[in-house]
Enzyme design. Structure first.
Site, PDB file in Angstrom:
ATOM      1  N   LYS A 109       0.857   4.809   6.769  1.00  0.00           N
ATOM      2  CA  LYS A 109       0.350   5.645   5.679  1.00  0.00           C
ATOM      3  C   LYS A 109       1.052   6.998   5.741  1.00  0.00           C
ATOM      4  O   LYS A 109       1.813   7.290   6.650  1.00  0.00           O
ATOM      5  CB  LYS A 109      -1.165   5.868   5.794  1.00  0.00           C
ATOM      6  CG  LYS A 109      -2.007   4.607   5.896  1.00  0.00           C
ATOM      7  CD  LYS A 109      -2.006   3.784   4.635  1.00  0.00           C
ATOM      8  CE  LYS A 109      -2.847   2.509   4.803  1.00  0.00           C
ATOM      9  NZ  LYS A 109      -2.666   1.585   3.659  1.00  0.00           N
ATOM     10  N   SER A 123       0.798  -1.221   0.000  1.00  0.00           N
ATOM     11  CA  SER A 123       0.000   0.000   0.000  1.00  0.00           C
ATOM     12  C   SER A 123       0.834   1.276   0.000  1.00  0.00           C
ATOM     13  O   SER A 123       0.316   2.352  -0.295  1.00  0.00           O
ATOM     14  CB  SER A 123      -0.943   0.013   1.213  1.00  0.00           C
ATOM     15  OG  SER A 123      -0.215   0.157   2.420  1.00  0.00           O
TER      16      SER A 123
END
Length: 245
Positions: free
Chosen positions: A126, A52
């Protein structure tokens, strides 16, 4: 059988623990205590299990996370952070890493306390895109994410959904999977996104939960500073200034 009298017992030689063994035991205890303190308050190494954050972080990378980074300052857009799953929607697909065997689980929990085994929690990585009070959305006419109406500069984004520019914005006529928002980030929270925009279940994927997809600063564990393994990937993790001023 010969039974020793009290005189014999009092004069029996006592076995002493060898000095080297005592010193080794002390060193082991000190090392464990230091490990607990360092990994609880200073920093920890985390394993990257998914793509990701590609190409910034690859599957199999191990990163050093600075837990002191936000004790004396605030998270900023562009920072790569590790955080605990803030709501149940972030835990979909996650399963406990602990053994179903009670003894093995107890050993794993003890190892986690000593910093030798990963904690039994869903920790994610993230990049911060917007902070409290800012409004984030996508996209402008070039397919860029906007914060407070200004497009972001995101050189780290290589993989994304295709975008068709026909002079129509996402708000009037959605053109691709890039489109979301606008979302105003509440006080004390962050909007986070993966660098691999077409392969990241980030704030966009959780916009319907009770926090609107945002992550409380209190759930942030620390800032990702370095890639420490494998050796071929050694290097710092950039935190560029992505918002125009």
């Amino acid at each position: 059988m010969v039974i020793a009298d009290n005189h014999d017992i009092d004069n029996a030689p006592r076995r002493r623990i060898p000095t080297w063994l005592r010193e080794t035991a002390v060193l082991v205890v000190v090392a464990l205590v230091l490990s607990v303190l360092l990994q609880t308050f200073v920093g920890r190494v985390y394993y990257i299990p998914s793509g990701s954050m590609e190409p910034t972080l690859l599957v199999g990378d191990r990163i050093a996370v600075d837990k002191m980074a936000f004790r004396f300052g605030d998270p900023h857009p562009g920072d790569v952070v590790v955080f605990r799953a803030p709501t149940s929607s972030w835990n979909i697909g996650y399963s406990s890493t602990r053994s179903t065997n009670a003894i093995a689980k107890a050993l794993q929990d003890a190892g986690s306390w000593a910093g030798l085994v990963a904690p039994d929690e869903n920790d994610l990585v993230k990049r911060i895109v917007a902070v409290a009070g800012q409004t984030v959305q996508c996209c402008d006419s070039q397919g860029r994410v906007e914060v407070d109406g200004r497009p972001l500069e995101e050189p780290y984004v290589v993989m994304d959904f295709p975008f068709v520019d026909d002079a129509l914005t996402c708000q009037t006529a959605p053109q691709s999977g890039r489109c979301f928002g606008p979302v105003t980030v509440p006080s004390g929270n962050l909007w986070v996104m993966g660098d691999n925009r077409s392969g990241s279940a980030d704030s966009r994927a959780h916009a319907s939960d009770e926090l609107g997809g945002t992550v409380p600063v209190d759930d942030v564990i620390g800032k990702a500073r370095l890639i420490v393994l494998p050796p071929s990937r050694w290097g710092t993790i950039d935190s560029p200034s992505i918002q125009q001023r």
